[in-house]
Enzyme design. Structure first.
Site, short mmCIF file in Angstrom:
data_model
loop_
_atom_site.label_atom_id
_atom_site.label_comp_id
_atom_site.label_asym_id
_atom_site.label_seq_id
_atom_site.Cartn_x
_atom_site.Cartn_y
_atom_site.Cartn_z
N ASP A 167 31.91 30.52 62.55
CA ASP A 167 33.31 30.67 62.98
C ASP A 167 34.25 30.48 61.79
O ASP A 167 35.28 31.16 61.69
CB ASP A 167 33.63 29.64 64.07
N ASP A 195 32.39 21.09 65.12
CA ASP A 195 32.46 22.55 65.09
C ASP A 195 33.69 23.06 64.33
O ASP A 195 33.64 24.07 63.64
CB ASP A 195 32.54 23.09 66.52
N GLY A 232 33.78 25.44 70.50
CA GLY A 232 34.01 26.73 71.13
C GLY A 232 34.31 27.75 70.06
O GLY A 232 35.23 27.54 69.25
N ALA A 233 33.55 28.82 69.99
CA ALA A 233 33.67 29.76 68.87
C ALA A 233 35.09 30.25 68.66
O ALA A 233 35.60 30.27 67.53
CB ALA A 233 32.72 30.95 69.09
N TYR A 265 22.84 23.39 76.53
CA TYR A 265 24.09 23.74 77.20
C TYR A 265 24.13 23.19 78.62
O TYR A 265 23.12 23.17 79.33
CB TYR A 265 24.26 25.27 77.30
N ASP A 266 25.31 22.76 79.03
CA ASP A 266 25.59 22.43 80.42
C ASP A 266 26.94 23.09 80.74
O ASP A 266 27.96 22.43 80.84
CB ASP A 266 25.64 20.92 80.63
N SER A 284 38.08 29.06 69.82
CA SER A 284 39.05 28.01 69.44
C SER A 284 38.74 27.46 68.05
O SER A 284 39.66 27.02 67.34
CB SER A 284 39.08 26.89 70.48
#
Length: 347
Positions: A290, A325, A64-65, A135-136, A67
């Site tokens: 990020d 990420d 998540g960008a 993506y889901d 976070s």
């Protein structure tokens, strides 16, 4: 009323601190150095060399960008907090547990019983194939977020608020949350950092450009990829020309632009500063943008956006060398990479 991540019932709203000059970072009297708001998800990736439609195993990570930025800054010793909306189940618990372990405060995260956590899948590839992301996330708890879900007093008790165009793209409710966050931050004198972070699978360029312009206009610190500046806002040309066109769209005192393997640049007034990319052996490309934003914001919090450019490029390189990420690093490692004297083996 809604329930926070600690099980407490809280009302949306809350007091705001007195307005301060929007031309400088607030002194560290706030509870946090940086707060961000957005969607955190489960990331499921296939082993390198396998196809998504033929894999027999998946590796689970948290992504998540917003976070990701908070995690990187917490790892550097900053007081970081993440605000979002999650389902009240074990999958969301794994997200919160990971962020807490990384030092991120998640006490204002909202838990929504009976909803779902967004997920995304990654299939790695080497040239000539491209990495594929599926993506889901449609209809996720985060996509159902509205301004009533946000504890505004908590969100604004910070030196810096970091937002992205990804959250704005998720739904009308999420766009309203981001727009309200910008409005309230402006009124409270809280510095606003905005990363355009365009995702073609969430909205088309024409829609994104139109909807993001009013948000970009109110940023104090702006991040944008070179390709996004051209596609969304028509800002083209050589790096300096492109960044000056982007600068005309915003009140931001610091405009950061990334150029892939060519590195990144910072425009402050008429001063353009460039930083070449750090040579790196890439392990995982996801999350490096990020990491760059986190490094740049770390410098801005110290009152040195130019050094933030150097920190951002180095932190992006560190992110490229690890799976997942989130960039898991330390202040000492960042300093070593910036000095370009990392030992082959740290004993």
């Amino acid at each position: 009323m809604s329930e926070d991540a600690g099980g407490r019932r809280q009302a949306a709203g809350g007091g705001m601190r007195d307005a301060a000059s929007a031309s400088r970072i607030l002194p560290p009297a706030s509870r946090f150095d940086v707060v961000s708001l957005g969607e955190s998800m489960l990331r499921l990736s296939v082993p390198s060399g396998r196809r998504l439609d033929d894999t027999r195993s998946l590796e689970l990570e948290i992504g998540g960008a917003e976070s990701n930025v908070c995690t990187a800054m917490a790892r550097l010793g900053r007081r970081a907090a993440w605000v979002g909306r999650l389902p009240d189940n074990a999958l969301a618990g794994s997200v919160l547990r990971a962020l807490r372990a990384d030092g991120v405060d998640v006490s204002a995260a909202r838990l929504a019983p009976g909803e779902r956590l967004g997920t995304y899948f990654i299939e790695y590839a080497a040239a000539p194939r491209s990495i594929q992301v599926v993506y889901d996330r449609a209809g996720s708890a985060a996509a159902n977020m509205t301004p009533d879900d946000v504890d505004w007093g908590y969100l604004l008790d910070t030196r810096l608020l970091h937002l992205t165009g990804i959250t704005a793209a998720l739904s009308e409710g999420c766009y309203a949350v981001v727009a309200e966050a910008v409005r309230r931050a402006r009124a409270a004198g809280v510095m606003v950092s905005f990363d355009v972070n365009y995702r073609a699978k969430l909205w088309d360029t024409a829609t994104a450009g139109e909807r993001l312009r009013p948000l970009v206009a109110e940023a104090d610190i702006l991040f944008c990829k070179s390709a996004d500046a051209a596609a969304l806002f028509g800002c083209a040309g050589e790096p300096g020309e492109q960044m000056r066109a982007l600068q005309r769209l915003t009140r931001a005192a610091s405009v950061y632009c990334t150029f892939g393997e060519r590195g990144a640049a910072l425009l402050q007034g008429d001063q353009l500063t460039s930083q070449p990319a750090t040579p790196v052996q890439i392990i995982d490309r996801i999350g490096s943008g990020d990491a760059f934003a986190a490094g740049a914001l770390d410098g801005c919090l110290d009152g040195d956006p130019a050094d933030g450019l150097r920190r951002g490029v180095a932190l992006a390189a560190i992110a490229l060398t690890q799976h997942g990420d989130r960039v898991l690093t330390s202040r000492a490692e960042l300093a070593a990479v910036m000095a370009q004297r990392p030992p082959d083996v740290a004993r």
